[in-house]
Write an enzyme that holds these catalytic residues in place. Structure first.
Site, short mmCIF file in Angstrom:
data_model
loop_
_atom_site.label_atom_id
_atom_site.label_comp_id
_atom_site.label_asym_id
_atom_site.label_seq_id
_atom_site.Cartn_x
_atom_site.Cartn_y
_atom_site.Cartn_z
N CYS A 29 82.07 86.26 46.11
CA CYS A 29 80.74 85.93 46.67
C CYS A 29 80.48 84.44 46.55
O CYS A 29 80.18 83.93 45.47
CB CYS A 29 79.67 86.72 45.91
SG CYS A 29 78.00 86.31 46.44
N CYS A 46 76.87 83.50 45.55
CA CYS A 46 76.58 83.68 44.12
C CYS A 46 77.21 82.57 43.27
O CYS A 46 76.61 82.08 42.33
CB CYS A 46 77.13 85.00 43.60
SG CYS A 46 76.95 86.39 44.70
N ASP A 47 78.44 82.20 43.60
CA ASP A 47 79.22 81.37 42.67
C ASP A 47 79.58 79.98 43.18
O ASP A 47 80.15 79.18 42.43
CB ASP A 47 80.54 82.11 42.32
CG ASP A 47 80.26 83.45 41.69
OD1 ASP A 47 79.27 83.56 40.95
OD2 ASP A 47 81.03 84.40 41.93
#
Ligand code: NAP
Length: 321
Positions: free
Chosen positions: A148, A151-152
């Site tokens: 993701c 997200c990261d």
């Protein structure tokens, strides 16, 4: 909920609840179903699964959902779906289902909020990212391997990262990573991309994005965190080592349908539905990526969810006489 979701211990004294319509999953399919069912005054209960809002909530921008000419944030869209359904009486609970019994009616669903008995069930459990299953992947997940970018991505500021895959997700997420990373190298196992032309053009022309064709990753190397990937050209057999600090894997998704195995007709892991979203069990409907191997778009999932709720409403009206 993902298939690797850990079964929580059910609370022994939790009372059994009875609901008319239970929706498993809170992505576009589940929440669109909730909106339609709530407007039919069925007071639907939605179990969110582990990802409130579903996969779309992990996407930075959605540019192909009608009504948002400038695009809309994935999390924002999920939130809007939820608020709209709740406005008409849907209840979204942060819980997952971990067992179902579809052999008797009402259907029994084991959840981490206790057992729920449902007159009608809509399966909208979505899909989860497929893993490469190569050495180093499990060990270094969360230590440089991610599924993701939204997200990261932030953790890879000014770093060189690798993206694996040649579909829409790989290019969309790869483009997102260019905000942070100094370079994004896409490894694709063929020499042509599966992604749509608009994304292809953007990615191929982006100065930070590079493409390495006909090449697979055979191992992720690193002690505490990702240091490199081992590569193999599938045409020449030539092997190599590519230094990188981040590996983003976007090689497709697998439906979250394990708990329905053996109880409902499925095909390649997807719940089989007809064009009215009926499954092989009367009173059980399915919508979105759990039942859709073909389109897997926010709009098609939402459409399937709406259709499932319309059919569920008819089913309950008939049962009520
Ligand atoms: P996908 O379309 O299935 O693409 C997966 C990619 O990974 C393919 O290029 C495939 O290669 C490659 N791949 C598969 N297994 C591999 C392996 N073991 N090793 C290396 N490469 C491997 O999956 P997706 O990109 O996640 O998209 C899923 C669906 O969501 C699609 O329908 C897509 O259109 C949709 N989606 C749409 C958008 C958008 O419209 N903006 C954004 C994201 C996703 P091959 O090409 O050789 O098969």
């Amino acid at each position: 909920m993902p298939d690797n979701f850990e079964v929580p211990v059910s609370l022994p004294n939790t009372p059994i609840r009875h609901v008319r319509l239970l929706i498993l999953g809170s992505g576009p399919a589940g929440l669109a179903a909730a909106l339609y069912a709530a407007r039919a005054e069925l007071a639907p209960v939605v179990l969110s699964g582990t990802e409130l809002g579903g996969q779309v909530s992990l996407t930075f921008t959605i540019e192909n959902y009608p009504g948002f000419p400038e695009g809309v944030g994935g999390a924002e869209l999920g939130d809007l779906f939820q608020k709209q359904a709740e406005r008409f009486g849907a209840r979204v609970e942060f819980a997952s289902a971990y067992s179902v019994d579809l052999s008797q009616h009402p259907f029994k669903v084991g959840t981490d909020n206790g057992e729920v008995q449902a007159e009608v069930l809509i399966i909208a459990t979505g899909a989860s990212p497929i893993h490469l299953n190569i050495p180093g992947e499990a060990e270094l997940t969360g230590r440089g391997i991610s599924y993701c970018a939204t997200c990261d991505g932030w953790f890879f500021k000014d770093k060189n990262v690798v993206v694996i895959g040649g579909g829409d997700s790989a290019l969309e997420e790869g483009l997102f990573l260019t905000r942070y990373a100094s370079s994004v190298t896409v490894f694709h196992r063929r020499d042509s991309l599966r992604a749509g032309v608009v994304l292809q053009k953007r990615a191929l022309e982006h100065p930070k994005m590079k493409f390495i064709w006909n090449t697979i990753i055979t191992e992720v190397v690193g002690k505490e965190k990702v240091e490199a990937v081992k590569t193999k050209n599938v045409q020449t057999g030539e092997e190599g080592l590519f230094q990188t600090e981040g590996v983003f894997v976007f090689i497709g998704h697998t439906p979250n349908t394990k708990i329905f195995e053996g109880q409902i007709e499925m095909e390649k892991g997807y719940v089989k539905v007809d064009n009215h979203m009926n499954t092989s069990v009367a009173g059980v409907y399915a919508a979105g990526e759990a039942a859709d191997p073909n389109f897997r778009q926010v709009i098609t999932s939402a459409g399937m969810g709406a259709a499932a709720a319309i059919e569920a409403t008819k089913f309950l009206e008939k049962a009520d006489g």
